[in-house]
Design an enzyme around this catalytic site. Sequence first.
Site, PDB file in Angstrom:
ATOM      1  N   GLU A 163       0.826  -1.204   0.000  1.00 41.58           N
ATOM      2  CA  GLU A 163       0.000   0.000   0.000  1.00 41.58           C
ATOM      3  C   GLU A 163       0.860   1.253   0.000  1.00 41.58           C
ATOM      4  OE1 GLU A 163      -4.014  -1.593   2.162  1.00 41.58           O
ATOM      5  OE2 GLU A 163      -2.403  -0.975   3.484  1.00 41.58           O
ATOM      6  N   CYS A 167       3.349   8.660   0.708  1.00 44.45           N
ATOM      7  CA  CYS A 167       3.902   7.762   1.729  1.00 44.45           C
ATOM      8  C   CYS A 167       4.084   6.398   1.064  1.00 44.45           C
ATOM      9  CB  CYS A 167       2.931   7.694   2.903  1.00 44.45           C
ATOM     10  SG  CYS A 167       3.442   6.553   4.183  1.00 44.45           S
ATOM     11  N   CYS A 206       6.728  -6.361   7.329  1.00 44.12           N
ATOM     12  CA  CYS A 206       7.838  -5.765   8.082  1.00 44.12           C
ATOM     13  C   CYS A 206       8.328  -6.773   9.110  1.00 44.12           C
ATOM     14  CB  CYS A 206       7.361  -4.496   8.792  1.00 44.12           C
ATOM     15  SG  CYS A 206       8.673  -3.599   9.640  1.00 44.12           S
ATOM     16  N   CYS A 227       6.937  -4.217  15.827  1.00 44.28           N
ATOM     17  CA  CYS A 227       6.475  -3.215  16.791  1.00 44.28           C
ATOM     18  C   CYS A 227       5.061  -3.606  17.257  1.00 44.28           C
ATOM     19  CB  CYS A 227       6.471  -1.822  16.169  1.00 44.28           C
ATOM     20  SG  CYS A 227       8.110  -1.314  15.626  1.00 44.28           S
ATOM     21  N   CYS A 254       1.786  -1.821  15.848  1.00 41.37           N
ATOM     22  CA  CYS A 254       1.694  -1.573  14.405  1.00 41.37           C
ATOM     23  C   CYS A 254       1.102  -2.783  13.686  1.00 41.37           C
ATOM     24  CB  CYS A 254       3.087  -1.271  13.851  1.00 41.37           C
ATOM     25  SG  CYS A 254       3.108  -1.010  12.066  1.00 41.37           S
ATOM     26  N   GLY A 266       6.978  -1.477   6.001  1.00 41.26           N
ATOM     27  CA  GLY A 266       8.378  -1.890   5.975  1.00 41.26           C
ATOM     28  C   GLY A 266       9.333  -0.962   6.690  1.00 41.26           C
ATOM     29  N   GLU A 267      10.551  -1.484   6.882  1.00 42.40           N
ATOM     30  CA  GLU A 267      11.620  -0.734   7.527  1.00 42.40           C
ATOM     31  C   GLU A 267      12.667  -0.445   6.441  1.00 42.40           C
ATOM     32  OE1 GLU A 267      12.721   0.822  10.311  1.00 42.40           O
ATOM     33  OE2 GLU A 267      14.592   1.011   9.182  1.00 42.40           O
ATOM     34  N   SER A 290      12.071   7.129   7.483  1.00 39.58           N
ATOM     35  CA  SER A 290      11.734   6.848   8.882  1.00 39.58           C
ATOM     36  C   SER A 290      12.255   5.474   9.250  1.00 39.58           C
ATOM     37  CB  SER A 290      10.215   6.902   9.063  1.00 39.58           C
ATOM     38  OG  SER A 290       9.863   6.582  10.388  1.00 39.58           O
ATOM     39  N   SER A 319      12.151   6.411  14.979  1.00 41.22           N
ATOM     40  CA  SER A 319      11.036   5.981  15.821  1.00 41.22           C
ATOM     41  C   SER A 319      11.565   5.644  17.210  1.00 41.22           C
ATOM     42  CB  SER A 319      10.359   4.758  15.192  1.00 41.22           C
ATOM     43  OG  SER A 319       9.720   5.133  14.007  1.00 41.22           O
ATOM     44  N   LEU A 320      11.359   6.549  18.138  1.00 36.56           N
ATOM     45  CA  LEU A 320      11.923   6.379  19.480  1.00 36.56           C
ATOM     46  C   LEU A 320      10.947   5.621  20.376  1.00 36.56           C
ATOM     47  CD1 LEU A 320      14.629   7.310  20.609  1.00 36.56           C
ATOM     48  CD2 LEU A 320      13.466   9.258  21.619  1.00 36.56           C
ATOM     49  N   ASN A 336      -2.955   5.167  16.644  1.00 36.22           N
ATOM     50  CA  ASN A 336      -4.109   4.809  15.824  1.00 36.22           C
ATOM     51  C   ASN A 336      -4.512   3.412  16.257  1.00 36.22           C
ATOM     52  OD1 ASN A 336      -4.301   7.149  14.127  1.00 36.22           O
ATOM     53  ND2 ASN A 336      -2.393   6.463  13.189  1.00 36.22           N
ATOM     54  N   CYS A 351      -0.898   5.993  10.045  1.00 33.92           N
ATOM     55  CA  CYS A 351       0.337   5.333  10.497  1.00 33.92           C
ATOM     56  C   CYS A 351       0.034   4.012  11.178  1.00 33.92           C
ATOM     57  CB  CYS A 351       1.063   6.197  11.521  1.00 33.92           C
ATOM     58  SG  CYS A 351       1.693   7.697  10.839  1.00 33.92           S
TER      59      CYS A 351
HETATM   60  N1  SAH Z   1       9.709   1.216   9.858  1.00 35.85           N
HETATM   61  C1  SAH Z   1       9.716   2.659   9.927  1.00 35.85           C
HETATM   62  C2  SAH Z   1       8.442   3.279   9.331  1.00 35.85           C
HETATM   63  C3  SAH Z   1       7.205   2.965  10.113  1.00 35.85           C
HETATM   64  S1  SAH Z   1       5.731   3.861   9.805  1.00 35.85           S
HETATM   65  C4  SAH Z   1       9.892   3.090  11.367  1.00 35.85           C
HETATM   66  O1  SAH Z   1       9.815   2.256  12.258  1.00 35.85           O
HETATM   67  O2  SAH Z   1      10.133   4.275  11.596  1.00 35.85           O
HETATM   68  C5  SAH Z   1       5.974   5.454  10.446  1.00 35.85           C
HETATM   69  C6  SAH Z   1       5.663   5.683  11.922  1.00 35.85           C
HETATM   70  O3  SAH Z   1       4.361   5.242  12.309  1.00 35.85           O
HETATM   71  C7  SAH Z   1       6.653   4.969  12.838  1.00 35.85           C
HETATM   72  O4  SAH Z   1       7.134   5.875  13.797  1.00 35.85           O
HETATM   73  C8  SAH Z   1       5.775   3.909  13.451  1.00 35.85           C
HETATM   74  O5  SAH Z   1       6.281   3.452  14.677  1.00 35.85           O
HETATM   75  C9  SAH Z   1       4.467   4.634  13.581  1.00 35.85           C
HETATM   76  N2  SAH Z   1       3.317   3.775  13.874  1.00 35.85           N
HETATM   77  C10 SAH Z   1       3.212   2.453  13.655  1.00 35.85           C
HETATM   78  N3  SAH Z   1       2.022   2.006  14.083  1.00 35.85           N
HETATM   79  C11 SAH Z   1       1.334   3.060  14.569  1.00 35.85           C
HETATM   80  C12 SAH Z   1       0.031   3.236  15.130  1.00 35.85           C
HETATM   81  N4  SAH Z   1      -0.803   2.221  15.245  1.00 35.85           N
HETATM   82  N5  SAH Z   1      -0.333   4.482  15.521  1.00 35.85           N
HETATM   83  C13 SAH Z   1       0.511   5.529  15.360  1.00 35.85           C
HETATM   84  N6  SAH Z   1       1.742   5.428  14.832  1.00 35.85           N
HETATM   85  C14 SAH Z   1       2.162   4.202  14.435  1.00 35.85           C
END
Ligand code: SAH
Length: 382
Positions: A116, A129, A136, A140, A143, A185-186, A217, A240-241, A316, A359
Amino acid sequence: MIPREARLHQPGIKTPRVTVGHMDDERPDLAELEPSELESVVTALGADRFHARQIFRWLHRRGRERFDGMTDLSRHLRARLDETCTITTPVVTSRERSSDGTQKFLFTLGDGRTIESVFIPDTPALTLCVSTQVGCAMQCGFCLTGQMGLARHLTAGEIAGQVRVLARELELQDTRFNIVLMGMGEPLHNYDATMKALRILAAPDGLALTPKRVTLSTVGLLPAMARLSEETWIPNLAVSLHATTDRIRHELIPTSRQQRLSDLITACRRFPLKHRDRITFEYVLLDGINDTAADARRLARLLRGLRAKVNLLPLNEAPGIPFSRPSDEQVERFARSLARSGVTVSVRKSRGRDIRAACGQLIVDGGPRAGSAPRARSAQEQ
Ligand code: SAH
Protein backbone atom coordinates in the site's frame (compact mmCIF):
# COMPACT_ATOMS: atom_id res chain seq x y z
CA MET A 1 22.81 -8.63 -15.05
CA ILE A 2 20.10 -7.42 -12.74
CA PRO A 3 19.97 -9.17 -9.41
CA ARG A 4 16.67 -10.95 -9.00
CA GLU A 5 17.20 -12.02 -5.46
CA ALA A 6 16.24 -9.91 -2.50
CA ARG A 7 19.31 -10.27 -0.29
CA LEU A 8 20.38 -8.14 2.64
CA HIS A 9 20.68 -9.44 6.13
CA GLN A 10 20.84 -7.63 9.42
CA PRO A 11 22.00 -9.44 12.53
CA GLY A 12 19.19 -10.50 14.84
CA ILE A 13 16.46 -9.85 12.29
CA LYS A 14 14.93 -12.63 10.24
CA THR A 15 14.97 -12.05 6.51
CA PRO A 16 13.26 -14.58 4.30
CA ARG A 17 15.23 -15.45 1.20
CA VAL A 18 12.91 -14.93 -1.69
CA THR A 19 13.17 -14.38 -5.36
CA VAL A 20 11.13 -11.74 -7.07
CA GLY A 21 10.25 -10.56 -10.54
CA HIS A 22 9.75 -12.65 -13.60
CA MET A 23 11.88 -15.70 -12.91
CA ASP A 24 11.52 -16.96 -16.46
CA ASP A 25 12.50 -13.65 -18.00
CA GLU A 26 16.18 -12.85 -18.14
CA ARG A 27 15.72 -9.60 -20.05
CA PRO A 28 16.84 -6.47 -18.21
CA ASP A 29 13.99 -4.69 -16.46
CA LEU A 30 14.57 -1.01 -17.22
CA ALA A 31 12.45 0.06 -14.25
CA GLU A 32 15.19 -1.30 -11.96
CA LEU A 33 17.99 0.77 -13.48
CA GLU A 34 19.78 3.94 -12.50
CA PRO A 35 20.72 6.26 -15.39
CA SER A 36 24.26 4.89 -15.75
CA GLU A 37 22.99 1.29 -15.86
CA LEU A 38 20.37 2.20 -18.41
CA GLU A 39 23.09 3.76 -20.55
CA SER A 40 25.01 0.48 -20.51
CA VAL A 41 21.94 -1.46 -21.65
CA VAL A 42 21.24 1.02 -24.44
CA THR A 43 24.82 1.13 -25.72
CA ALA A 44 25.00 -2.67 -25.58
CA LEU A 45 22.12 -2.65 -28.07
CA GLY A 46 24.32 -0.58 -30.37
CA ALA A 47 22.29 2.60 -29.82
CA ASP A 48 23.69 5.99 -28.90
CA ARG A 49 23.88 6.68 -25.16
CA PHE A 50 21.69 9.79 -25.32
CA HIS A 51 18.71 7.53 -25.99
CA ALA A 52 19.08 6.32 -22.41
CA ARG A 53 18.18 9.82 -21.20
CA GLN A 54 15.12 9.87 -23.42
CA ILE A 55 13.96 6.49 -22.14
CA PHE A 56 14.61 7.47 -18.53
CA ARG A 57 12.53 10.62 -19.02
CA TRP A 58 9.62 8.76 -20.58
CA LEU A 59 9.67 6.16 -17.88
CA HIS A 60 10.16 8.21 -14.73
CA ARG A 61 9.04 11.72 -15.56
CA ARG A 62 6.16 10.84 -17.87
CA GLY A 63 5.27 7.48 -16.36
CA ARG A 64 5.18 5.65 -19.72
CA GLU A 65 5.34 1.90 -19.37
CA ARG A 66 5.47 0.91 -23.03
CA PHE A 67 8.18 1.50 -25.56
CA ASP A 68 5.74 2.29 -28.37
CA GLY A 69 4.65 5.43 -26.52
CA MET A 70 8.24 6.73 -26.48
CA THR A 71 7.69 8.69 -29.64
CA ASP A 72 11.08 10.40 -29.99
CA LEU A 73 12.84 7.04 -30.36
CA SER A 74 13.12 5.51 -33.80
CA ARG A 75 10.75 2.70 -34.70
CA HIS A 76 13.73 0.43 -35.04
CA LEU A 77 15.02 1.18 -31.54
CA ARG A 78 11.57 0.80 -30.02
CA ALA A 79 11.24 -2.61 -31.64
CA ARG A 80 14.70 -3.65 -30.39
CA LEU A 81 13.84 -2.50 -26.86
CA ASP A 82 10.56 -4.36 -27.02
CA GLU A 83 12.35 -7.60 -27.91
CA THR A 84 15.24 -7.34 -25.50
CA CYS A 85 14.03 -5.44 -22.40
CA THR A 86 11.06 -5.24 -20.06
CA ILE A 87 9.52 -2.51 -17.91
CA THR A 88 7.84 -3.89 -14.80
CA THR A 89 5.34 -1.59 -13.17
CA PRO A 90 3.34 -2.08 -9.97
CA VAL A 91 -0.34 -2.07 -10.86
CA VAL A 92 -2.92 -0.06 -8.90
CA THR A 93 -5.59 -2.62 -8.06
CA SER A 94 -7.62 -0.49 -5.68
CA ARG A 95 -7.88 3.15 -4.74
CA GLU A 96 -9.76 4.46 -1.71
CA ARG A 97 -10.48 8.06 -0.83
CA SER A 98 -10.83 9.26 2.75
CA SER A 99 -13.23 12.00 3.79
CA ASP A 100 -10.15 14.14 4.60
CA GLY A 101 -8.74 13.88 1.04
CA THR A 102 -6.15 11.21 1.81
CA GLN A 103 -6.05 8.41 -0.74
CA LYS A 104 -4.81 4.88 -0.24
CA PHE A 105 -3.54 2.86 -3.19
CA LEU A 106 -3.19 -0.89 -3.26
CA PHE A 107 -0.50 -2.04 -5.68
CA THR A 108 -0.10 -5.56 -7.03
CA LEU A 109 3.48 -6.58 -7.79
CA GLY A 110 5.02 -8.97 -10.31
CA ASP A 111 4.67 -11.99 -8.03
CA GLY A 112 1.09 -11.17 -7.04
CA ARG A 113 2.02 -9.74 -3.65
CA THR A 114 0.42 -6.49 -2.63
CA ILE A 115 1.59 -3.31 -0.91
CA GLU A 116 0.00 0.00 0.00
CA SER A 117 0.97 3.62 -0.60
CA VAL A 118 -0.81 6.72 0.63
CA PHE A 119 -1.28 10.19 -0.85
CA ILE A 120 -1.75 12.95 1.72
CA PRO A 121 -2.80 16.18 0.01
CA ASP A 122 -2.00 18.82 2.62
CA THR A 123 0.70 18.32 5.24
CA PRO A 124 0.82 21.29 4.10
CA ALA A 125 2.78 20.00 1.09
CA LEU A 126 1.64 17.14 -1.12
CA THR A 127 3.08 13.95 0.30
CA LEU A 128 3.40 10.40 -0.95
CA CYS A 129 3.90 7.76 1.73
CA VAL A 130 5.71 4.83 0.15
CA SER A 131 6.42 1.22 1.17
CA THR A 132 9.84 -0.42 1.13
CA GLN A 133 8.91 -4.01 2.02
CA VAL A 134 5.96 -6.38 1.79
CA GLY A 135 5.15 -6.51 5.50
CA CYS A 136 7.84 -5.76 8.08
CA ALA A 137 10.21 -7.73 10.32
CA MET A 138 10.43 -5.22 13.17
CA GLN A 139 7.44 -6.54 15.16
CA CYS A 140 6.48 -3.22 16.79
CA GLY A 141 3.65 -4.20 19.14
CA PHE A 142 1.39 -1.28 18.19
CA CYS A 143 1.69 -1.57 14.40
CA LEU A 144 -0.56 -3.66 12.16
CA THR A 145 2.09 -4.00 9.45
CA GLY A 146 4.40 -5.46 12.12
CA GLN A 147 1.84 -8.19 12.75
CA MET A 148 2.11 -9.38 9.14
CA GLY A 149 5.77 -10.24 9.48
CA LEU A 150 8.06 -9.77 6.52
CA ALA A 151 7.05 -11.45 3.27
CA ARG A 152 9.87 -9.94 1.22
CA HIS A 153 11.89 -6.85 0.44
CA LEU A 154 10.77 -4.61 -2.40
CA THR A 155 13.17 -4.07 -5.28
CA ALA A 156 14.42 -0.58 -6.13
CA GLY A 157 12.13 -0.59 -9.15
CA GLU A 158 9.12 -1.44 -7.00
CA ILE A 159 9.91 1.31 -4.49
CA ALA A 160 10.52 3.96 -7.15
CA GLY A 161 7.65 2.49 -9.18
CA GLN A 162 5.09 3.48 -6.53
CA VAL A 163 6.18 7.09 -6.96
CA ARG A 164 6.35 6.87 -10.74
CA VAL A 165 2.79 5.52 -10.94
CA LEU A 166 1.31 7.81 -8.30
CA ALA A 167 2.92 10.92 -9.80
CA ARG A 168 1.22 10.01 -13.08
CA GLU A 169 -2.14 9.01 -11.57
CA LEU A 170 -2.29 12.14 -9.42
CA GLU A 171 -0.81 14.38 -12.13
CA LEU A 172 2.06 15.50 -9.92
CA GLN A 173 4.82 15.19 -12.50
CA ASP A 174 5.32 18.92 -12.80
CA THR A 175 4.43 19.71 -9.18
CA ARG A 176 6.61 19.65 -6.11
CA PHE A 177 5.80 16.89 -3.70
CA ASN A 178 7.37 15.17 -0.73
CA ILE A 179 8.06 11.52 -0.14
CA VAL A 180 8.03 9.82 3.23
CA LEU A 181 9.35 6.29 3.51
CA MET A 182 6.76 5.50 6.16
CA GLY A 183 4.56 2.99 4.39
CA MET A 184 4.93 -0.73 4.95
CA GLY A 185 8.38 -1.89 5.97
CA GLU A 186 11.62 -0.73 7.53
CA PRO A 187 13.62 1.10 4.85
CA LEU A 188 17.01 0.53 6.48
CA HIS A 189 16.36 -3.21 6.64
CA ASN A 190 16.15 -3.05 2.83
CA TYR A 191 19.07 -0.65 2.53
CA ASP A 192 20.46 -1.23 -0.95
CA ALA A 193 17.13 -1.26 -2.75
CA THR A 194 15.91 1.79 -0.84
CA MET A 195 19.01 3.84 -1.64
CA LYS A 196 18.94 2.75 -5.26
CA ALA A 197 15.29 3.77 -5.49
CA LEU A 198 16.21 7.18 -4.09
CA ARG A 199 18.96 7.55 -6.70
CA ILE A 200 16.42 6.74 -9.41
CA LEU A 201 13.96 9.27 -7.98
CA ALA A 202 16.68 11.92 -7.62
CA ALA A 203 17.97 11.61 -11.19
CA PRO A 204 17.62 14.95 -13.00
CA ASP A 205 16.02 13.28 -16.03
CA GLY A 206 13.45 11.64 -13.78
CA LEU A 207 11.42 13.23 -11.00
CA ALA A 208 14.55 15.07 -9.74
CA LEU A 209 13.70 14.72 -6.08
CA THR A 210 15.96 16.63 -3.71
CA PRO A 211 17.02 15.19 -0.32
CA LYS A 212 15.03 17.89 1.46
CA ARG A 213 11.82 16.49 -0.02
CA VAL A 214 12.41 12.95 1.21
CA THR A 215 12.11 11.65 4.77
CA LEU A 216 13.30 8.21 5.71
CA SER A 217 11.73 6.85 8.88
CA THR A 218 13.60 4.13 10.73
CA VAL A 219 13.23 2.09 13.86
CA GLY A 220 16.94 2.84 14.31
CA LEU A 221 19.13 0.12 12.80
CA LEU A 222 22.56 1.32 13.85
CA PRO A 223 24.88 -0.24 11.21
CA ALA A 224 22.58 1.01 8.46
CA MET A 225 22.36 4.48 10.03
CA ALA A 226 26.16 4.62 10.01
CA ARG A 227 26.15 3.65 6.34
CA LEU A 228 23.52 6.22 5.54
CA SER A 229 25.59 8.94 7.13
CA GLU A 230 28.36 8.22 4.57
CA GLU A 231 26.10 8.66 1.53
CA THR A 232 26.34 11.72 -0.69
CA TRP A 233 22.55 11.99 -1.05
CA ILE A 234 21.08 11.89 2.46
CA PRO A 235 17.34 12.23 3.04
CA ASN A 236 15.83 13.78 6.15
CA LEU A 237 15.92 11.30 8.98
CA ALA A 238 13.04 10.37 11.27
CA VAL A 239 13.77 7.98 14.12
CA SER A 240 11.04 5.98 15.82
CA LEU A 241 11.92 6.38 19.48
CA HIS A 242 8.63 5.55 21.22
CA ALA A 243 10.06 5.11 24.72
CA THR A 244 12.36 6.76 27.22
CA THR A 245 13.63 3.64 28.97
CA ASP A 246 15.26 0.54 27.52
CA ARG A 247 12.75 -1.68 29.29
CA ILE A 248 9.70 -0.11 27.64
CA ARG A 249 11.40 0.26 24.26
CA HIS A 250 12.42 -3.40 24.25
CA GLU A 251 8.85 -4.35 25.08
CA LEU A 252 7.33 -2.21 22.35
CA ILE A 253 9.95 -3.01 19.70
CA PRO A 254 11.18 -6.56 20.37
CA THR A 255 13.78 -6.36 17.58
CA SER A 256 15.49 -3.48 19.42
CA ARG A 257 16.47 -5.74 22.31
CA GLN A 258 20.10 -5.87 21.24
CA GLN A 259 20.22 -2.11 21.32
CA ARG A 260 20.38 0.50 24.07
CA LEU A 261 18.59 3.82 23.81
CA SER A 262 21.82 5.58 24.72
CA ASP A 263 23.56 4.00 21.70
CA LEU A 264 20.73 5.07 19.42
CA ILE A 265 20.94 8.63 20.71
CA THR A 266 24.73 8.61 20.24
CA ALA A 267 24.25 7.46 16.63
CA CYS A 268 21.80 10.33 16.13
CA ARG A 269 24.31 12.81 17.53
CA ARG A 270 26.83 11.56 14.97
CA PHE A 271 24.40 11.74 12.07
CA PRO A 272 25.46 14.50 9.65
CA LEU A 273 22.99 17.37 9.41
CA LYS A 274 23.06 20.34 7.12
CA HIS A 275 22.93 23.85 8.45
CA ARG A 276 19.22 24.04 9.31
CA ASP A 277 18.32 20.38 9.46
CA ARG A 278 17.08 18.47 12.44
CA ILE A 279 16.32 14.84 13.17
CA THR A 280 12.66 14.07 13.76
CA PHE A 281 11.96 11.74 16.67
CA GLU A 282 8.67 9.94 16.31
CA TYR A 283 6.99 9.00 19.53
CA VAL A 284 3.80 6.95 19.46
CA LEU A 285 1.73 7.80 22.54
CA LEU A 286 0.24 4.76 24.27
CA ASP A 287 -2.12 5.32 27.17
CA GLY A 288 -0.47 4.53 30.50
CA ILE A 289 2.64 3.03 28.86
CA ASN A 290 4.92 5.83 27.70
CA ASP A 291 2.87 9.00 28.22
CA THR A 292 3.59 9.95 31.83
CA ALA A 293 5.03 13.22 33.12
CA ALA A 294 8.23 11.32 33.93
CA ASP A 295 8.44 10.14 30.30
CA ALA A 296 8.13 13.69 29.03
CA ARG A 297 10.95 14.79 31.34
CA ARG A 298 13.18 11.86 30.36
CA LEU A 299 12.49 12.47 26.69
CA ALA A 300 13.53 16.12 26.97
CA ARG A 301 16.68 15.04 28.82
CA LEU A 302 17.57 12.37 26.23
CA LEU A 303 17.36 14.90 23.41
CA ARG A 304 19.24 17.69 25.16
CA GLY A 305 21.84 19.22 22.87
CA LEU A 306 20.54 17.33 19.82
CA ARG A 307 19.19 19.18 16.81
CA ALA A 308 15.86 17.47 17.16
CA LYS A 309 12.14 17.86 16.84
CA VAL A 310 9.60 15.51 18.29
CA ASN A 311 6.58 14.32 16.39
CA LEU A 312 4.00 12.82 18.72
CA LEU A 313 1.82 10.11 17.20
CA PRO A 314 -1.24 9.41 19.33
CA LEU A 315 -1.87 5.71 18.73
CA ASN A 316 -4.11 4.81 15.82
CA GLU A 317 -6.06 2.05 17.46
CA ALA A 318 -6.96 -1.14 15.65
CA PRO A 319 -8.46 -4.49 16.57
CA GLY A 320 -5.67 -6.80 17.69
CA ILE A 321 -3.46 -3.96 18.90
CA PRO A 322 -3.22 -4.33 22.69
CA PHE A 323 -2.81 -0.62 23.48
CA SER A 324 -5.05 2.40 23.61
CA ARG A 325 -4.79 5.99 22.59
CA PRO A 326 -4.40 8.56 25.36
CA SER A 327 -7.04 11.28 25.66
CA ASP A 328 -6.51 14.53 23.76
CA GLU A 329 -5.88 16.25 27.09
CA GLN A 330 -3.13 13.78 27.93
CA VAL A 331 -1.52 14.27 24.50
CA GLU A 332 -1.70 18.03 25.01
CA ARG A 333 -0.16 17.77 28.48
CA PHE A 334 2.71 15.64 27.16
CA ALA A 335 3.36 18.06 24.28
CA ARG A 336 3.27 21.10 26.61
CA SER A 337 5.70 19.50 29.00
CA LEU A 338 8.18 18.90 26.18
CA ALA A 339 7.74 22.41 24.85
CA ARG A 340 8.37 23.86 28.32
CA SER A 341 11.69 22.01 28.35
CA GLY A 342 12.64 23.67 25.08
CA VAL A 343 11.84 20.76 22.76
CA THR A 344 10.25 21.55 19.40
CA VAL A 345 7.19 19.37 19.29
CA SER A 346 4.29 18.67 16.95
CA VAL A 347 1.37 16.28 17.15
CA ARG A 348 0.79 14.28 14.01
CA LYS A 349 -2.73 14.68 12.81
CA SER A 350 -4.03 11.31 11.89
CA ARG A 351 -4.97 11.10 8.23
CA GLY A 352 -7.14 8.64 6.39
CA ARG A 353 -8.21 6.64 9.42
CA ASP A 354 -11.60 5.84 7.87
CA ILE A 355 -9.82 3.96 5.06
CA ARG A 356 -7.14 2.45 7.32
CA ALA A 357 -4.43 4.57 5.72
CA ALA A 358 -3.04 6.13 8.90
CA CYS A 359 0.34 5.33 10.50
CA GLY A 360 0.64 1.71 11.45
CA GLN A 361 -2.61 0.74 9.74
CA LEU A 362 -1.21 -0.48 6.45
CA ILE A 363 -1.79 -4.16 6.17
CA VAL A 364 -2.69 -6.35 3.27
CA ASP A 365 -4.59 -9.50 3.95
CA GLY A 366 -3.04 -12.81 3.09
CA GLY A 367 -0.30 -13.49 0.60
CA PRO A 368 -0.57 -13.93 -3.13
CA ARG A 369 -3.48 -16.16 -4.01
CA ALA A 370 -2.39 -18.63 -6.62
CA GLY A 371 -4.03 -17.98 -9.92
CA SER A 372 -6.22 -15.11 -8.75
CA ALA A 373 -3.77 -12.27 -8.27
CA PRO A 374 -2.97 -10.21 -11.32
CA ARG A 375 0.69 -9.95 -12.28
CA ALA A 376 2.38 -6.62 -12.53
CA ARG A 377 2.27 -5.43 -16.09
CA SER A 378 5.40 -5.45 -18.14
CA ALA A 379 5.71 -3.37 -21.25
CA GLN A 380 5.11 -6.37 -23.45
CA GLU A 381 1.85 -7.32 -21.85
CA GLN A 382 -0.12 -4.14 -22.29
N1 SAH B 1 9.71 1.22 9.86
C1 SAH B 1 9.72 2.66 9.93
C2 SAH B 1 8.44 3.28 9.33
C3 SAH B 1 7.21 2.96 10.11
S1 SAH B 1 5.73 3.86 9.80
C4 SAH B 1 9.89 3.09 11.37
O1 SAH B 1 9.81 2.26 12.26
O2 SAH B 1 10.13 4.27 11.60
C5 SAH B 1 5.97 5.45 10.45
C6 SAH B 1 5.66 5.68 11.92
O3 SAH B 1 4.36 5.24 12.31
C7 SAH B 1 6.65 4.97 12.84
O4 SAH B 1 7.13 5.87 13.80
C8 SAH B 1 5.78 3.91 13.45
O5 SAH B 1 6.28 3.45 14.68
C9 SAH B 1 4.47 4.63 13.58
N2 SAH B 1 3.32 3.78 13.87
C10 SAH B 1 3.21 2.45 13.65
N3 SAH B 1 2.02 2.01 14.08
C11 SAH B 1 1.33 3.06 14.57
C12 SAH B 1 0.03 3.24 15.13
N4 SAH B 1 -0.80 2.22 15.25
N5 SAH B 1 -0.33 4.48 15.52
C13 SAH B 1 0.51 5.53 15.36
N6 SAH B 1 1.74 5.43 14.83
C14 SAH B 1 2.16 4.20 14.43
